[in-house]
Motif scaffolding. Structure first.
Motif: not given
Length: 231
Positions: A126, A128, A131-133, A207, A228
């Motif tokens: 996972q 980050e 703001g998303r997982n 990112r 989520q």
């Protein structure tokens, strides 16, 4: 959910999908009703400390694999980026207006062995991001002296499918409404025997890229904000 239960669930979903195909075949393509996807425009050519490495030629897959990709996808974007430290990340995005079972052939677990690579491991993880997982898969591949850690995920519409079961459920949900979802597979990789370092660099790359994109393309490549999801 155990592995055996997951196998039975996927088998049941496949049988349901086959029955649906006979009773009510979806006819409305989601891609025809929304803003058109243009990967060349949507993914920035330069952002942060990254820019396209024009010195590295784009390596195409074998002719048979390339023919399959062109038959399934409407757009494929392949680039190599480099930063000021000389770190390189290879990007591949495959987009199709029809998210059918055929799109599975571009998954690294399938297409890399087809090109002579050995798949050493497949790991769910996972990340980050914005703001998303974001649920991703990490695939470690090797061919001869070339070690290539790969990170990828699949998007159906504006949602990320975090496993095969959810991917099939998304297809069925759209199908029950008579709609055919679009989707894409986003993949990054690099040549590095240090897998931890490779995945850290790839994460930093993604990112930086995400921060430079328009909100529209952020949701298309990384899923809608507020999801989520677990890997």
């Amino acid at each position: 959910m155990t592995s055996q239960m997951r196998v039975w669930l996927v088998a049941g979903l496949m049988m349901l999908a086959a029955a649906m195909a006979v009773v009510a075949r979806p006819t409305v393509r989601v891609a025809d009703g929304g803003p058109k996807v243009n990967l060349e425009v949507g993914f920035p050519k330069k952002f942060g400390d990254w820019s396209i490495d024009e010195r590295v030629p784009v390596v195409l897959p074998s002719p048979d694999v390339q023919a399959t990709i062109e038959r399934i996808y409407s757009q494929v974007l392949s680039r190599t980026y480099v930063n000021s430290r000389g770190e390189r990340v290879m990007l591949s995005i495959a987009y199709g207006g029809d998210q059918t079972d055929g799109m599975q052939v571009h998954r690294p677990e399938v297409c890399y062995p087809a090109q002579g690579f050995q798949v050493l491991s497949v790991q769910r993880d996972q990340m980050e991001l914005l703001g998303r997982n974001l649920p991703v898969r990490k695939v470690l591949t090797r061919m001869g002296g070339r070690t290539e850690p790969v990170l990828y995920w699949i998007v159906v519409g504006d949602k990320v499918a975090n496993n095969d079961t959810q991917w099939k459920l998304m297809q069925l949900t759209y199908g029950l409404r008579g709609r055919i979802p679009d989707g894409m597979l986003v993949r990054v990789s690099s040549l590095d025997t240090d897998t931890t370092r490779a995945y850290d660099i790839q994460t930093a790359f993604l990112r930086d890229a995400a921060a430079a994109m328009s909100p529209e393309y952020q949701s298309r490549l990384f899923g809608a904000a507020g999801q989520q999801q677990q890997p």
